[in-house]
Write a protein that holds these residues in place. Structure first.
Motif, mmCIF file in Angstrom:
data_model
loop_
_atom_site.group_PDB
_atom_site.id
_atom_site.type_symbol
_atom_site.label_atom_id
_atom_site.label_comp_id
_atom_site.label_asym_id
_atom_site.label_seq_id
_atom_site.Cartn_x
_atom_site.Cartn_y
_atom_site.Cartn_z
ATOM 1 N N ILE A 37 0.820 -1.120 -0.069
ATOM 2 C CA ILE A 37 -0.107 -0.050 -0.154
ATOM 3 C C ILE A 37 0.952 1.032 0.175
ATOM 4 C CG2 ILE A 37 -1.835 1.090 1.164
ATOM 5 C CD1 ILE A 37 -2.576 -1.301 2.411
ATOM 6 N N ALA A 38 0.732 2.016 -0.905
ATOM 7 C CA ALA A 38 1.439 3.274 -1.207
ATOM 8 C C ALA A 38 0.781 4.425 -0.849
ATOM 9 C CB ALA A 38 2.120 3.224 -2.549
ATOM 10 N N VAL A 39 1.153 5.326 0.036
ATOM 11 C CA VAL A 39 0.099 6.552 0.354
ATOM 12 C C VAL A 39 1.322 7.718 0.133
ATOM 13 C CG1 VAL A 39 -0.915 7.650 2.218
ATOM 14 C CG2 VAL A 39 -1.121 5.036 2.099
ATOM 15 N N PRO A 44 -0.017 13.083 -4.760
ATOM 16 C CA PRO A 44 -0.480 11.970 -5.109
ATOM 17 C C PRO A 44 0.849 10.925 -5.547
ATOM 18 C CG PRO A 44 -0.725 13.483 -6.804
ATOM 19 C CD PRO A 44 -0.190 14.150 -5.903
ATOM 20 N N VAL A 45 0.578 9.748 -5.592
ATOM 21 C CA VAL A 45 1.521 8.468 -5.803
ATOM 22 C C VAL A 45 1.312 8.195 -7.285
ATOM 23 C CG1 VAL A 45 1.871 5.984 -5.379
ATOM 24 C CG2 VAL A 45 1.388 7.681 -3.562
ATOM 25 N N GLU A 46 2.200 7.963 -7.848
ATOM 26 C CA GLU A 46 2.187 7.316 -9.319
ATOM 27 C C GLU A 46 2.863 5.887 -9.078
ATOM 28 O OE1 GLU A 46 3.715 9.970 -12.382
ATOM 29 O OE2 GLU A 46 2.991 11.562 -11.364
ATOM 30 N N LEU A 47 2.367 5.054 -9.795
ATOM 31 C CA LEU A 47 2.766 3.778 -10.182
ATOM 32 C C LEU A 47 2.704 3.335 -11.433
ATOM 33 C CD1 LEU A 47 1.588 1.737 -6.892
ATOM 34 C CD2 LEU A 47 3.948 2.390 -7.415
ATOM 35 N N ALA A 57 -2.795 9.110 -7.584
ATOM 36 C CA ALA A 57 -3.921 8.685 -6.417
ATOM 37 C C ALA A 57 -3.298 8.988 -5.242
ATOM 38 C CB ALA A 57 -4.572 7.666 -6.740
ATOM 39 N N MET A 58 -4.050 9.413 -4.361
ATOM 40 C CA MET A 58 -3.258 9.416 -2.942
ATOM 41 C C MET A 58 -2.940 8.403 -2.450
ATOM 42 S SD MET A 58 -3.190 12.652 -2.638
ATOM 43 C CE MET A 58 -2.550 12.657 -0.857
ATOM 44 N N ALA A 59 -3.450 7.187 -2.957
ATOM 45 C CA ALA A 59 -3.053 5.921 -2.090
ATOM 46 C C ALA A 59 -3.397 4.726 -3.268
ATOM 47 C CB ALA A 59 -3.766 5.363 -0.814
ATOM 48 N N VAL A 60 -2.526 3.640 -3.413
ATOM 49 C CA VAL A 60 -2.505 2.702 -4.335
ATOM 50 C C VAL A 60 -2.247 1.466 -3.540
ATOM 51 C CG1 VAL A 60 -1.660 1.558 -6.465
ATOM 52 C CG2 VAL A 60 -1.956 4.061 -6.171
ATOM 53 N N LEU A 61 -2.737 0.417 -3.894
ATOM 54 C CA LEU A 61 -2.811 -1.018 -3.233
ATOM 55 C C LEU A 61 -2.351 -1.852 -4.531
ATOM 56 C CD1 LEU A 61 -4.816 -2.822 -0.638
ATOM 57 C CD2 LEU A 61 -4.075 -4.003 -2.713
ATOM 58 N N VAL A 62 -1.152 -2.781 -4.183
ATOM 59 C CA VAL A 62 -0.717 -3.666 -5.246
ATOM 60 C C VAL A 62 -0.622 -4.746 -4.617
ATOM 61 C CG1 VAL A 62 1.320 -4.014 -6.544
ATOM 62 C CG2 VAL A 62 0.909 -1.391 -5.993
ATOM 63 N N LEU A 63 -1.065 -5.883 -5.408
ATOM 64 C CA LEU A 63 -1.201 -7.346 -4.858
ATOM 65 C C LEU A 63 0.259 -7.861 -5.133
ATOM 66 C CD1 LEU A 63 -4.786 -8.498 -5.770
ATOM 67 C CD2 LEU A 63 -3.938 -7.681 -3.941
ATOM 68 N N PRO A 64 0.149 -9.018 -4.392
ATOM 69 C CA PRO A 64 1.619 -9.955 -4.462
ATOM 70 C C PRO A 64 2.079 -10.126 -5.764
ATOM 71 C CG PRO A 64 -0.060 -10.777 -2.942
ATOM 72 C CD PRO A 64 -0.850 -9.642 -3.511
ATOM 73 N N ASP A 65 3.063 -10.181 -5.853
ATOM 74 C CA ASP A 65 3.808 -10.672 -7.382
ATOM 75 C C ASP A 65 3.442 -10.038 -8.624
ATOM 76 O OD1 ASP A 65 4.945 -12.828 -5.682
ATOM 77 O OD2 ASP A 65 2.966 -13.953 -5.696
ATOM 78 N N THR A 66 3.101 -8.739 -8.352
ATOM 79 C CA THR A 66 2.655 -7.983 -9.335
ATOM 80 C C THR A 66 3.817 -7.017 -9.753
ATOM 81 O OG1 THR A 66 0.097 -7.652 -8.704
ATOM 82 C CG2 THR A 66 1.101 -6.053 -10.362
ATOM 83 N N PRO A 67 4.168 -7.156 -11.021
ATOM 84 C CA PRO A 67 5.291 -6.161 -11.594
ATOM 85 C C PRO A 67 4.943 -4.689 -11.453
ATOM 86 C CG PRO A 67 5.262 -8.117 -13.088
ATOM 87 C CD PRO A 67 3.796 -8.214 -12.111
ATOM 88 N N HIS A 68 5.850 -3.845 -10.961
ATOM 89 C CA HIS A 68 5.237 -2.323 -10.740
ATOM 90 C C HIS A 68 6.636 -1.748 -10.562
ATOM 91 C CE1 HIS A 68 5.625 -3.839 -6.666
ATOM 92 N NE2 HIS A 68 5.822 -2.742 -6.316
ATOM 93 N N ALA A 101 -3.902 -4.330 -8.977
ATOM 94 C CA ALA A 101 -3.593 -3.204 -8.204
ATOM 95 C C ALA A 101 -4.851 -2.108 -8.668
ATOM 96 C CB ALA A 101 -2.276 -2.293 -8.858
ATOM 97 N N TRP A 102 -5.019 -1.313 -7.519
ATOM 98 C CA TRP A 102 -6.238 -0.456 -7.677
ATOM 99 C C TRP A 102 -5.973 0.892 -6.744
ATOM 100 C CZ3 TRP A 102 -6.806 -5.149 -5.246
ATOM 101 C CH2 TRP A 102 -7.051 -5.043 -3.828
ATOM 102 N N VAL A 103 -6.740 1.713 -7.069
ATOM 103 C CA VAL A 103 -6.393 3.253 -6.480
ATOM 104 C C VAL A 103 -7.485 2.870 -5.087
ATOM 105 C CG1 VAL A 103 -7.150 5.612 -6.359
ATOM 106 C CG2 VAL A 103 -5.961 4.336 -8.436
ATOM 107 N N LEU A 104 -7.071 3.296 -4.010
ATOM 108 C CA LEU A 104 -7.885 3.545 -3.078
ATOM 109 C C LEU A 104 -9.046 4.927 -3.197
ATOM 110 C CD1 LEU A 104 -5.503 2.219 0.061
ATOM 111 C CD2 LEU A 104 -7.326 0.878 -1.174
ATOM 112 N N GLU A 105 -9.966 4.606 -2.419
ATOM 113 C CA GLU A 105 -10.811 5.910 -2.396
ATOM 114 C C GLU A 105 -10.175 6.899 -1.599
ATOM 115 O OE1 GLU A 105 -14.711 4.569 -1.067
ATOM 116 O OE2 GLU A 105 -14.831 3.033 -2.681
ATOM 117 N N ASP A 106 -10.868 8.223 -1.846
ATOM 118 C CA ASP A 106 -10.157 9.322 -1.090
ATOM 119 C C ASP A 106 -10.397 9.304 0.234
ATOM 120 O OD1 ASP A 106 -9.213 10.537 -3.597
ATOM 121 O OD2 ASP A 106 -10.945 12.020 -3.569
ATOM 122 N N ALA A 107 -11.476 8.842 0.881
ATOM 123 C CA ALA A 107 -11.742 8.679 2.200
ATOM 124 C C ALA A 107 -10.915 7.684 2.709
ATOM 125 C CB ALA A 107 -13.027 8.399 2.575
#
Length: 142
Positions: A37-39, A44-47, A57-68, A101-107
């Motif tokens: 989880i990158a905040v 904003p974070v860029e991945l 986005a302000m926060a991004v979640l990346v699942l295991p073993d995902t090239p990024h 991977a997905w962008v977390l909502e603003d809240a």
């Protein structure tokens, strides 16, 4: 070989988790088994991914073993890494198992922002806390 970027922030480690808070350097495409989880703490974070980039986005979640890759550029960030087999990791994987991977909502992002760096102290070892304790610590219920 490109110029190396220093990562002068703080690192906290626990059973099943790691937390880095500080300026983020640039990384090459890589993958790791941890959920990340990158905040962004001041912007904003860029991945980037092999398929393209997520919108900033302000926060991004990346699942295991995902090239990024993280073009951090020295921006202050909190990077939380969770073992996917831990209670917290399994909770996240069940929440949205179909995306890499997905962008977390603003809240959600604001909750993470306000909780760092205290989150490491409140989570303790992942094996000793439930996922509800973790989300309560950051004030959101993903």
């Amino acid at each position: 070989m490109g110029q190396k970027t220093a990562w002068p922030g703080g690192l906290r480690l626990g059973l099943g988790w790691a937390l880095y808070v500080g300026p983020a350097g640039d990384t090459e495409i890589h993958a790791h088994h941890a959920i990340q989880i990158a905040v962004g703490l001041q912007g904003p974070v860029e991945l980037g991914f092999t398929e393209g980039v997520l919108p900033p986005a302000m926060a991004v979640l990346v699942l295991p073993d995902t090239p990024h890759r993280l073009p951090g550029g020295g921006q202050p960030m909190a990077l939380l890494f969770l073992e996917p087999e831990s209670t917290l990791g399994r909770s996240l994987l069940q929440w949205n198992p179909g995306l890499r991977a997905w962008v977390l909502e603003d809240a959600q992002a604001l909750s993470f922002q306000s909780a760092f760096p205290e989150i490491a102290a409140t989570t303790g070892p992942a094996s000793e806390r439930s996922s509800s304790d973790f989300w309560r610590a950051i004030g959101t219920g993903l």
